[in-house]
Design an enzyme around this catalytic site. Structure first.
Site, PDB file in Angstrom:
ATOM      1  N   LYS A 185       0.633   4.758   6.686  1.00  0.00           N
ATOM      2  CA  LYS A 185      -0.023   5.514   5.617  1.00  0.00           C
ATOM      3  C   LYS A 185       0.529   6.937   5.594  1.00  0.00           C
ATOM      4  CE  LYS A 185      -3.046   2.168   4.819  1.00  0.00           C
ATOM      5  NZ  LYS A 185      -2.870   1.279   3.689  1.00  0.00           N
ATOM      6  N   SER A 222       0.787  -1.238   0.000  1.00  0.00           N
ATOM      7  CA  SER A 222       0.000   0.000   0.000  1.00  0.00           C
ATOM      8  C   SER A 222       0.816   1.284   0.000  1.00  0.00           C
ATOM      9  CB  SER A 222      -0.967   0.024   1.181  1.00  0.00           C
ATOM     10  OG  SER A 222      -0.276   0.231   2.394  1.00  0.00           O
TER      11      SER A 222
END
Length: 195
Positions: free
Chosen positions: A92, A28
């Site tokens: 993230k 990700s």
């Protein structure tokens, strides 16, 4: 034996309060971070400072990305020793902070941050800024996070209808990623944007 125990205690204290090590388990955050990368996390980054847009952070996903679990003393100790809790930590990039409005997308396919197109040179080559259309206003004390490899990232976009709207409480942020330390051929510092 006493020296070994003392060293272990010091290591736990350092990892719980100063710097920590995490391993990347998904795609990700590519191309910045690849599966298997070992990263250093500054646990002091937000003591007396604010989370900034563009920061790559590690956060505890309980209560936002995962259902809330009431912590207890045993769980806290096991997490400090890194014997549990790995499945609740996420990495993230902070895209928006408290007070920001984020929208997908303008006619050119760019995210709009407070009505202005957001330049995102870190997004994985070939990925759209987002395949999910949304408008979100981030409350104070929370942040909106997304992975750089948008097509492979479950992030704030995926939780828009959930309690908290997929936005992470600032107090759940464990620290800021400062460098890749493993494997050695990928070792590099990750400076903050604008530094």
């Amino acid at each position: 034996m006493g020296a070994l125990v003392a060293a272990a205690v010091v290591a736990v204290i350092v990892r719980a309060t100063l710097v920590d090590f995490h391993r990347i388990g998904s795609e990700s955050m590519q191309p910045l971070l690849a599966p298997g990368d070992g990263i250093m996390v500054d646990r002091t980054a937000y003591r007396g400072g604010e989370v900034r847009r563009g920061d790559v952070v590690v956060f505890d996903g309980r209560g936002s990305f995962l259902p809330y679990q009431r912590p207890d003393a045993v769980d806290a100790l096991l997490r400090a020793l890194h014997l549990s809790g790995g499945g609740t930590s996420y990495v993230k990039r902070v895209i928006a902070v408290g007070g920001d409005t984020l929208e997908c997308c303008d006619a050119d396919g760019m995210l709009l941050l407070n009505g202005e197109p957001l330049e995102e040179p870190y997004v994985y080559d070939g990925d759209a800024a987002s395949d999910i259309r949304f408008v979100a206003t981030v409350p104070e004390g929370r942040v909106w996070v997304m992975g750089d490899h948008r097509a492979a990232s479950a992030d704030s976009r995926a939780l828009l209808g959930a309690p908290g709207g997929g936005m992470i409480a600032v107090e759940r942020i464990l620290g800021r990623v400062t460098s890749v330390v493993w494997p050695l051929d990928r070792a590099a510092a990750l400076p903050r944007e604008g530094e």
